[in-house]
Design a protein around this motif. Structure first.
Motif, PDB file in Angstrom:
ATOM      1  N   UNK A   1      -3.991  59.368-118.424  1.00  0.00           N
ATOM      2  CA  UNK A   1      -3.692  60.153-119.625  1.00  0.00           C
ATOM      3  C   UNK A   1      -4.588  61.387-119.702  1.00  0.00           C
ATOM      4  N   UNK A   2      -5.869  61.202-119.369  1.00  0.00           N
ATOM      5  CA  UNK A   2      -6.776  62.355-119.350  1.00  0.00           C
ATOM      6  C   UNK A   2      -6.337  63.334-118.264  1.00  0.00           C
ATOM      7  N   UNK A   3      -5.905  62.804-117.128  1.00  0.00           N
ATOM      8  CA  UNK A   3      -5.438  63.658-116.036  1.00  0.00           C
ATOM      9  C   UNK A   3      -4.247  64.503-116.477  1.00  0.00           C
ATOM     10  N   UNK A   4      -3.363  63.916-117.282  1.00  0.00           N
ATOM     11  CA  UNK A   4      -2.223  64.667-117.808  1.00  0.00           C
ATOM     12  C   UNK A   4      -2.687  65.804-118.713  1.00  0.00           C
ATOM     13  N   UNK A   5      -3.724  65.526-119.509  1.00  0.00           N
ATOM     14  CA  UNK A   5      -4.286  66.572-120.367  1.00  0.00           C
ATOM     15  C   UNK A   5      -4.853  67.709-119.527  1.00  0.00           C
ATOM     16  N   UNK A   6      -5.555  67.345-118.449  1.00  0.00           N
ATOM     17  CA  UNK A   6      -6.132  68.360-117.562  1.00  0.00           C
ATOM     18  C   UNK A   6      -5.029  69.183-116.908  1.00  0.00           C
ATOM     19  N   UNK A   7      -3.947  68.521-116.501  1.00  0.00           N
ATOM     20  CA  UNK A   7      -2.825  69.237-115.893  1.00  0.00           C
ATOM     21  C   UNK A   7      -2.215  70.218-116.884  1.00  0.00           C
ATOM     22  N   UNK A   8      -2.117  69.783-118.138  1.00  0.00           N
ATOM     23  CA  UNK A   8      -1.584  70.652-119.187  1.00  0.00           C
ATOM     24  C   UNK A   8      -2.486  71.866-119.384  1.00  0.00           C
ATOM     25  N   UNK A   9      -3.796  71.627-119.375  1.00  0.00           N
ATOM     26  CA  UNK A   9      -4.748  72.728-119.524  1.00  0.00           C
ATOM     27  C   UNK A   9      -4.689  73.664-118.322  1.00  0.00           C
ATOM     28  N   UNK A  10      -4.533  73.086-117.125  1.00  0.00           N
ATOM     29  CA  UNK A  10      -4.455  73.903-115.911  1.00  0.00           C
ATOM     30  C   UNK A  10      -3.228  74.799-115.949  1.00  0.00           C
ATOM     31  N   UNK A  11      -2.096  74.238-116.389  1.00  0.00           N
ATOM     32  CA  UNK A  11      -0.862  75.016-116.492  1.00  0.00           C
ATOM     33  C   UNK A  11      -1.025  76.151-117.489  1.00  0.00           C
ATOM     34  N   UNK A  12      -1.670  75.835-118.613  1.00  0.00           N
ATOM     35  CA  UNK A  12      -1.893  76.859-119.635  1.00  0.00           C
ATOM     36  C   UNK A  12      -2.802  77.957-119.110  1.00  0.00           C
ATOM     37  N   UNK A  13      -3.847  77.553-118.365  1.00  0.00           N
ATOM     38  CA  UNK A  13      -4.798  78.536-117.854  1.00  0.00           C
ATOM     39  C   UNK A  13      -4.136  79.462-116.848  1.00  0.00           C
ATOM     40  N   UNK A  14      -3.302  78.887-115.965  1.00  0.00           N
ATOM     41  CA  UNK A  14      -2.581  79.711-114.997  1.00  0.00           C
ATOM     42  C   UNK A  14      -1.630  80.651-115.721  1.00  0.00           C
ATOM     43  N   UNK A  15      -0.973  80.127-116.762  1.00  0.00           N
ATOM     44  CA  UNK A  15      -0.057  80.955-117.536  1.00  0.00           C
ATOM     45  C   UNK A  15      -0.767  82.099-118.223  1.00  0.00           C
ATOM     46  N   UNK A  16      -1.949  81.809-118.758  1.00  0.00           N
ATOM     47  CA  UNK A  16      -2.718  82.858-119.424  1.00  0.00           C
ATOM     48  C   UNK A  16      -3.122  83.946-118.442  1.00  0.00           C
ATOM     49  N   UNK A  17      -3.548  83.510-117.247  1.00  0.00           N
ATOM     50  CA  UNK A  17      -3.968  84.482-116.240  1.00  0.00           C
ATOM     51  C   UNK A  17      -2.780  85.321-115.779  1.00  0.00           C
ATOM     52  N   UNK A  18      -1.605  84.688-115.661  1.00  0.00           N
ATOM     53  CA  UNK A  18      -0.415  85.389-115.185  1.00  0.00           C
ATOM     54  C   UNK A  18       0.109  86.366-116.226  1.00  0.00           C
ATOM     55  N   UNK A  19       0.030  85.960-117.493  1.00  0.00           N
ATOM     56  CA  UNK A  19       0.633  86.757-118.552  1.00  0.00           C
ATOM     57  C   UNK A  19      -0.296  87.806-119.145  1.00  0.00           C
TER      58      UNK A  19
ATOM     59  N   UNK B   1      -8.861 100.260-120.941  1.00  0.00           N
ATOM     60  CA  UNK B   1      -9.361 101.354-120.129  1.00  0.00           C
ATOM     61  C   UNK B   1     -10.098 100.934-118.880  1.00  0.00           C
ATOM     62  N   UNK B   2     -10.215  99.637-118.600  1.00  0.00           N
ATOM     63  CA  UNK B   2     -10.887  99.192-117.374  1.00  0.00           C
ATOM     64  C   UNK B   2     -10.391  97.816-117.000  1.00  0.00           C
ATOM     65  N   UNK B   3     -10.529  97.462-115.726  1.00  0.00           N
ATOM     66  CA  UNK B   3     -10.110  96.141-115.267  1.00  0.00           C
ATOM     67  C   UNK B   3     -11.231  95.145-115.505  1.00  0.00           C
ATOM     68  N   UNK B   4     -10.843  93.923-115.874  1.00  0.00           N
ATOM     69  CA  UNK B   4     -11.838  92.874-116.060  1.00  0.00           C
ATOM     70  C   UNK B   4     -11.592  91.772-115.064  1.00  0.00           C
TER      71      UNK B   4
ATOM     72  N   UNK C   1     -11.278  86.300-121.572  1.00  0.00           N
ATOM     73  CA  UNK C   1     -10.320  86.251-120.465  1.00  0.00           C
ATOM     74  C   UNK C   1     -10.785  87.075-119.271  1.00  0.00           C
ATOM     75  N   UNK C   2     -12.085  87.310-119.159  1.00  0.00           N
ATOM     76  CA  UNK C   2     -12.592  88.050-118.015  1.00  0.00           C
ATOM     77  C   UNK C   2     -12.337  87.255-116.738  1.00  0.00           C
ATOM     78  N   UNK C   3     -12.346  87.931-115.640  1.00  0.00           N
ATOM     79  CA  UNK C   3     -12.082  87.280-114.357  1.00  0.00           C
ATOM     80  C   UNK C   3     -13.105  86.185-114.083  1.00  0.00           C
ATOM     81  N   UNK C   4     -14.370  86.473-114.380  1.00  0.00           N
ATOM     82  CA  UNK C   4     -15.429  85.483-114.153  1.00  0.00           C
ATOM     83  C   UNK C   4     -15.221  84.244-115.017  1.00  0.00           C
ATOM     84  N   UNK C   5     -14.857  84.471-116.283  1.00  0.00           N
ATOM     85  CA  UNK C   5     -14.631  83.345-117.197  1.00  0.00           C
ATOM     86  C   UNK C   5     -13.453  82.499-116.740  1.00  0.00           C
ATOM     87  N   UNK C   6     -12.384  83.152-116.296  1.00  0.00           N
ATOM     88  CA  UNK C   6     -11.209  82.422-115.822  1.00  0.00           C
ATOM     89  C   UNK C   6     -11.538  81.590-114.588  1.00  0.00           C
ATOM     90  N   UNK C   7     -12.327  82.155-113.686  1.00  0.00           N
ATOM     91  CA  UNK C   7     -12.712  81.419-112.483  1.00  0.00           C
ATOM     92  C   UNK C   7     -13.547  80.194-112.833  1.00  0.00           C
TER      93      UNK C   7
END
Length: 282
Positions: free
Chosen positions: A235-253, A279-282, A156-162
């Motif tokens: 249908x694939x686009x819906x999957x991507x949207x679901x993944x995008x929502x999850x990724x944003x949620x992970x970053x937020x939480x 002990x440090x920001x990632x 979940x590092x910043x670089x990985x999330x980007x």
């Protein structure tokens, strides 16, 4: 625990389909001018095989991720697309062998050239459409499966999330552009159908009406294939949207606490997500 992997058989893709795709590719490779005429078909067949090979290399660390990816792949109709494409390849191989029965390995006869390029123009176009649609469905679906692995990874590092967000955007953009392309192709097919239904020149050669009717039937098939392609892509686009929502949620939480510098004592944050006491920001 050993990693999980999805086999083509687990999705319902048949060996007949895979061997038919491979056989047609090898057949056309041996016919230089046929290769020139349907070069795009060979490109897409190669792409299908590469994507299916990539599927074999996907490794899922847990059963939950494996199940999610497998179900998403089934929803997009990957197996149906590949199996139908394989059947079409088998039929096209037979036709190509008939059309080129008077040809050498390096030169098609004029009759063969006309058969491939003119007399069966719309039938060849139907086959082109089916192979291209299959390639797109397989490519987008398997790319989305690989992103499921990436999004579920614990890095979940910043670089990985980007990087995750970038790949999600790239795939979503490609899907939307593909949907727009298929819509334009549908429009072109409809126009060709109208031109055949209401020809400007009413004088027809003998058998012209029958040829026109058969061509219209092929255009209708192309339109149905393009519509199915759009549905699968969405249908694939819906999957991507679901993944995008999850990724944003992970970053937020995900909260990171830092100690040291000019701060002292505890830094407190309320979260329903994960708190990393590192002990440090990632």
């Amino acid at each position: 625990m050993d990693p999980f992997s999805i086999t083509v058989g687990a999705l319902g893709i048949t060996e007949f389909a895979l061997s038919s795709i491979s056989h047609l590719r090898d057949l056309v490779d041996g016919l230089k001018e046929a290769n020139d005429v349907i070069q795009d078909v060979i490109f897409n067949l190669n792409a299908i095989q590469l994507s299916l090979s990539a599927l074999k290399n996907l490794q899922f660390s847990d059963n939950t991720t494996y199940t999610e990816a497998k179900e998403d792949l089934k929803k997009t109709g990957v197996a149906e697309a590949v199996n139908n494409c394989g059947q079409a390849c088998a039929e096209f191989s037979k036709k190509l062998e008939q059309w080129t029965k008077h040809s050498s390995s390096t030169k098609l006869s004029l009759r063969d050239r006309l058969t491939v390029g003119l007399w069966n123009k719309e039938k060849v176009q139907t086959f082109r459409t089916q192979v291209h649609s299959c390639q797109s469905i397989v490519h987008f679906a398997i790319d989305s499966a690989s992103l499921i692995i990436l999004v579920r990874s614990e890095n979940s590092s910043k670089t990985a999330q980007q990087e995750k967000e970038k790949q999600l955007r790239v795939l979503e953009t490609a899907i939307q552009e593909h949907i727009q392309l298929t819509e334009r192709k549908q429009g072109d097919a409809l126009q060709r159908k109208k031109d055949l239904e209401y020809p400007e020149d009413e004088d027809e050669d003998e058998g012209g009406d029958a040829q026109r009717t058969l061509a219209i039937q092929e255009i209708d098939k192309q339109s149905r294939l393009l519509e199915a392609d759009q549905i699968a892509s969405k249908l694939v686009s819906q999957t991507i949207s679901k993944l995008s929502t999850r990724e944003v949620g992970n970053a937020y939480n995900t909260y990171n606490t830092s100690f040291g510098g000019s701060n002292s004592g505890f830094q407190i944050a309320h979260s329903t997500g994960t708190i990393n006491w590192n002990g440090s920001r990632t």
